[in-house]
Design an enzyme around this catalytic site. Structure first.
Site, PDB file in Angstrom:
ATOM      1  N   GLU A 157     -70.580 -46.683 -41.743  1.00  0.00           N
ATOM      2  CA  GLU A 157     -69.691 -47.401 -42.672  1.00  0.00           C
ATOM      3  C   GLU A 157     -69.671 -48.919 -42.426  1.00  0.00           C
ATOM      4  OE1 GLU A 157     -65.944 -45.337 -42.309  1.00  0.00           O
ATOM      5  OE2 GLU A 157     -66.738 -43.536 -43.251  1.00  0.00           O
ATOM      6  N   GLU A 274     -71.673 -35.753 -45.458  1.00  0.00           N
ATOM      7  CA  GLU A 274     -70.272 -35.358 -45.233  1.00  0.00           C
ATOM      8  C   GLU A 274     -69.655 -34.826 -46.526  1.00  0.00           C
ATOM      9  OE1 GLU A 274     -68.037 -38.457 -43.228  1.00  0.00           O
ATOM     10  OE2 GLU A 274     -69.719 -38.968 -41.934  1.00  0.00           O
TER      11      GLU A 274
END
Ligand code: XIL
Length: 366
Positions: A157, A274
């Protein structure tokens, strides 16, 4: 009976409280890892062994469905280390051993992130200490698991279009204290510590076809070009794919597929890492909610799997009994979240059949 008729029949059976519906569900259920394997893909899930103690059925489900797994918590910095330089690898090692025993590949997750840091980190980070702290961590952790992992999420991220930076990078403590080349340094250090693992940049919201998603995609491609030009060992991109029920119309459109093609052109292997679907804004009615969630799985996976550089689908959990979303995005009406392929009793939901359909219609990889 095709899958869709089967689901309808199952629904009717459930409505009639027909006790053998469970047996029928199992009979028609092909393991997702097998459907994936037929197309040269992998299928898996996030993994935390503590759920198996609570539910032996979940353990069986996991082993039957998955050939790849990502530790949900156990390899994050704050799980491994509570004091500077002191590591406890016991639970992560246990997870790796479980996976080895059951022929499940492990995705290391994650080395450099702004989140899930031990409490001691913020007070110690400065422009003189941060690089050594980051590199020592990579050396200790990637070194410990060297040769045992399929891949590492080296950087997690790293983008944030809301940061107002021209380059779209997140102003994480690593960027602030080391500079933009923390990414390059992290990848090089991981390659040195574990030359066998695929090295991945894992990122969220790349799949959203709105301005935010577009900004992320642009920023990532620009960063990738710089990294590749400098010979940085980066092998793949992880698309987290935490999807939202109310974003159905902005998921997986043509600009997203063009982005996947750009990644492929740059030699990147691509993984959905995910996958789950927040149902917090969806109606309470279970069959309506399950159908909307299933439709999004189908649409998103069909679009993504068309790209043959996509090598695996990893869900963020398999059973609704064990989803981070019940804490992270609880429904206001208090009803349990239903974001995953299997219900709280480990029985397949319409989402399972949608994932299965998407795997069955995906083109075969070499
Ligand atoms: C989540 C876990 O599922 C939670 O249990 C934990 O409290 C926070 O982290 N992006 C990631 C994952 O890369 O590591 C996160 O996992 C979900 C968002």
């Amino acid at each position: 009976m095709n899958r869709r008729d089967f689901v309808t029949a199952l629904g009717a059976a459930a409505a009639a409280n027909w006790s053998s519906s469970t047996a029928i569900a199992h009979a028609a259920m092909s393991p997702l890892k097998q459907l994936a394997d037929h197309k040269g893909l992998m299928f898996g899930s996030s993994l935390a062994l503590k759920y198996f103690t609570q539910s032996p059925a979940y353990k069986q489900l996991f082993i039957s469905q998955c050939d790849i797994a990502t530790p949900e918590l156990q390899m994050k910095w704050n799980s491994l280390s509570h004091q500077p330089g002191v590591y406890d690898f016991a639970s992560a090692d246990q997870l790796v051993t479980f996976c080895e025993t059951n022929h499940i590949k492990v995705r290391g997750h994650t080395l450099v992130w702004h989140d899930s840091l031990p409490a001691w980190i913020p007070g110690r980070l400065s422009s003189t200490t941060a690089e050594t702290i980051m590199l020592d961590h990579i050396h200790a952790v990637a070194g410990h698991f060297a040769g045992k992992l399929y891949s590492w999420d080296v950087v997690n991220e790293a983008l944030d279009p809301g940061s107002q930076r021209q380059d779209g990078l997140r102003t994480s403590p690593w960027l602030q204290n080391i500079g933009v080349d923390y990414i390059e340094k992290a990848f090089r250090a991981t390659a040195a510590a574990d030359p066998h693992a695929l090295l991945i940049w894992n990122e969220n919201y790349l799949e959203v076809s709105n301005g935010f998603g577009a900004a992320k995609r642009r920023a990532m491609l620009a960063q990738l070009d710089i990294l590749l030009e400098q010979g940085v060992p980066i092998h793949g991109i992880g698309l987290e794919s935490h999807l939202r029920g109310n974003q159905a119309n902005v998921l997986g459109d043509a600009s997203y597929e063009a982005f996947l093609a750009e990644l492929a052109k740059r030699g990147m292997k691509i993984f959905i890492t995910e996958l789950d679907i927040q149902d917090v804004t969806l109606p309470a009615d279970v069959s309506e909610r399950d159908q909307t969630v299933a439709d999004i799985y189908k649409k998103f996976l069909t679009a993504t799997l068309r790209q043959s550089a996509v090598k695996g689908v990893i869900a963020w959990g398999l059973s609704d009994a064990f989803t981070w979303l019940s804490g992270y995005a609880p429904r206001k009406d208090g009803l349990p979240a239903r974001p995953l392929a299997f219900d709280a009793n480990c029985q397949p939901k319409p989402a399972y059949y949608a994932i299965a359909d998407a795997l069955e219609t995906a083109p075969r990889r070499a």
